[in-house]
Design a protein around this motif. Structure first.
Motif, PDB file in Angstrom:
ATOM      1  N   ARG A 122      23.518  37.711  30.877  1.00  0.00           N
ATOM      2  CA  ARG A 122      24.699  38.580  30.264  1.00  0.00           C
ATOM      3  C   ARG A 122      24.335  40.205  30.993  1.00  0.00           C
ATOM      4  O   ARG A 122      25.323  40.774  31.876  1.00  0.00           O
ATOM      5  N   TYR A 148      28.781  29.574  33.506  1.00  0.00           N
ATOM      6  CA  TYR A 148      29.700  29.018  33.117  1.00  0.00           C
ATOM      7  C   TYR A 148      30.562  30.410  32.427  1.00  0.00           C
ATOM      8  O   TYR A 148      31.192  30.752  32.296  1.00  0.00           O
ATOM      9  N   GLU A 149      29.011  31.123  31.426  1.00  0.00           N
ATOM     10  CA  GLU A 149      30.146  31.934  30.016  1.00  0.00           C
ATOM     11  C   GLU A 149      29.694  33.312  31.105  1.00  0.00           C
ATOM     12  O   GLU A 149      30.328  34.171  30.715  1.00  0.00           O
ATOM     13  N   ASN A 150      29.275  33.250  31.893  1.00  0.00           N
ATOM     14  CA  ASN A 150      29.440  34.257  32.754  1.00  0.00           C
ATOM     15  C   ASN A 150      29.879  34.969  34.080  1.00  0.00           C
ATOM     16  O   ASN A 150      30.041  35.583  34.826  1.00  0.00           O
ATOM     17  N   ARG A 186      37.377  35.334  38.625  1.00  0.00           N
ATOM     18  CA  ARG A 186      37.313  36.099  38.182  1.00  0.00           C
ATOM     19  C   ARG A 186      37.825  36.790  37.680  1.00  0.00           C
ATOM     20  O   ARG A 186      38.119  37.464  36.935  1.00  0.00           O
ATOM     21  N   GLU A 244      40.103  34.019  34.491  1.00  0.00           N
ATOM     22  CA  GLU A 244      39.369  33.221  34.187  1.00  0.00           C
ATOM     23  C   GLU A 244      39.452  34.197  32.619  1.00  0.00           C
ATOM     24  O   GLU A 244      39.374  36.001  32.985  1.00  0.00           O
ATOM     25  N   THR A 245      38.947  33.472  31.621  1.00  0.00           N
ATOM     26  CA  THR A 245      38.754  35.027  30.277  1.00  0.00           C
ATOM     27  C   THR A 245      37.366  35.066  29.857  1.00  0.00           C
ATOM     28  O   THR A 245      36.729  35.810  29.028  1.00  0.00           O
ATOM     29  N   TRP A 246      36.060  34.142  31.078  1.00  0.00           N
ATOM     30  CA  TRP A 246      35.126  34.344  30.315  1.00  0.00           C
ATOM     31  C   TRP A 246      33.777  35.643  30.617  1.00  0.00           C
ATOM     32  O   TRP A 246      34.837  36.562  31.190  1.00  0.00           O
ATOM     33  N   ARG A 298      34.869  39.715  25.555  1.00  0.00           N
ATOM     34  CA  ARG A 298      33.761  40.384  24.234  1.00  0.00           C
ATOM     35  C   ARG A 298      33.869  41.702  23.847  1.00  0.00           C
ATOM     36  O   ARG A 298      35.306  42.272  23.642  1.00  0.00           O
TER      37      ARG A 298
END
Length: 320
Positions: free
Chosen positions: A190, A221-223, A281, A284-286, A291
């Motif tokens: 992160r 995935y999350e980043n 990037r 998409e929403t991640w 945050r």
């Protein structure tokens, strides 16, 4: 189309002979270039083959435990690093690193070189990214050393996660690094994403079973990051792996797997489509867009509560 190839150098566990490791590492880099690599990535602490005089993984040798688990247990201290690590530490400006800088310029290929780094006090577990012109553009020291046990308790941990802009044949790429245990903390990837990383290079030295591989996949995935990990070869080891960070495509969910090696030694190219990643990037929403940092205050609090309290046999907690 900007296509970037990272060669995962899944090499046999070496001894601590610096000259032999330099020669074997050079041969692996030349093989990587022949396979079209833009970056060659070594497994963790290549300069001494991650060799230690102290066995790793025996829970009885844990330096820090829950207070209840010290009852009746023999005290465990941390020996001087010179009694723990095989092979001399090498500096970032040493002939060992300079050799690979010259090789990177000769091959027109970046090299992510790992080594036991000479440092004031105890050495560090480091990776230096050398660009294709032979310039050292980033050095990352392992932040999350395995301080719970010897031998890594006898290391100086790094203090941050930085990135650099790497000049490649595919154009500029923002690159960061984390080392082995670093990847088991979501904060590491992160922090690199927030620092602008598109690609995270991850040297490794441990068994890569399914849970760790899936965990690494989650970091991608999350980043929305491309991630590449090089591990040592051998039974129970191997499985160097890369994911492209794009969890969904026009047809729905997708695997993200770029390459996964078996356990045998080899050089495994991981090919990333940077244009597709950058487009993903943007839409998409991640990552960072949604945050809620104001809700995350506990993430920077140093206090540790039950059941996660760990102390030495003298009752001292680990440094944070």
């Amino acid at each position: 189309m900007p296509i970037l190839t990272v060669a995962l150098l899944q090499l046999e566990r070496a001894g601590h002979d610096l000259d032999a490791n330099r020669a074997a590492g050079e041969a692996a880099c030349r093989r990587a270039k022949a396979l079209g690599a833009d970056i060659a990535l070594f497994p963790e602490m290549w300069s001494n083959g991650y060799t230690s005089a102290v066995p790793f993984g025996d829970a009885s040798a844990n330096v820090y435990r829950h207070p209840d688990l010290w009852a009746g247990a023999a005290p465990v201290g941390v020996p001087d690093h010179r009694a723990v690590w095989r092979g001399e530490p090498v500096a970032a400006d040493s002939p060992f690193v300079a050799h690979f800088a010259s090789l990177a310029a000769e091959l027109d290929m970046a090299i992510a070189l790992t080594y036991l780094e000479e440092w004031e006090g105890a050495p560090r577990n480091s990776v230096s990214l050398i660009d294709r012109h032979g310039r050292l553009v980033l050095t990352h020291a392992k932040v999350h050393t395995c301080a719970f046990a010897v031998p890594e308790a006898a290391l100086t941990p790094g203090t941050s996660f930085g990135t650099c802009t790497l000049d490649t044949a595919a154009g500029d790429v923002r690159v960061g690094a984390m080392i082995c245990y670093d990847r088991e903390f979501p904060e590491s990837a992160r922090a690199l994403m927030l620092a602008g990383a598109e690609l995270v290079l991850t040297p490794n030295a441990c068994d890569l079973e399914r849970n760790r591989i899936d965990q690494f996949k989650a970091r991608a995935y999350e980043n929305m990051l491309a991630v590449a990990m090089a591990n040592y070869a051998g039974p129970g080891w191997g499985h160097s792996v890369a994911f492209d960070g794009m969890a969904f495509g026009p047809e729905g969910a997708r695997d993200m797997l770029v390459v996964e090696a078996g356990e045998a030694a080899g050089v495994f190219p991981a090919v990333f489509d940077l244009a597709a990643l950058r487009d993903y990037r943007r839409r998409e929403t991640w990552g960072d867009a949604f945050r809620r940092p104001r809700a995350y205050g506990a993430l920077t609090e140093p206090a540790v509560g039950e059941p996660f309290v760990r102390v030495s046999h003298r009752g001292r907690p680990p440094l944070r």
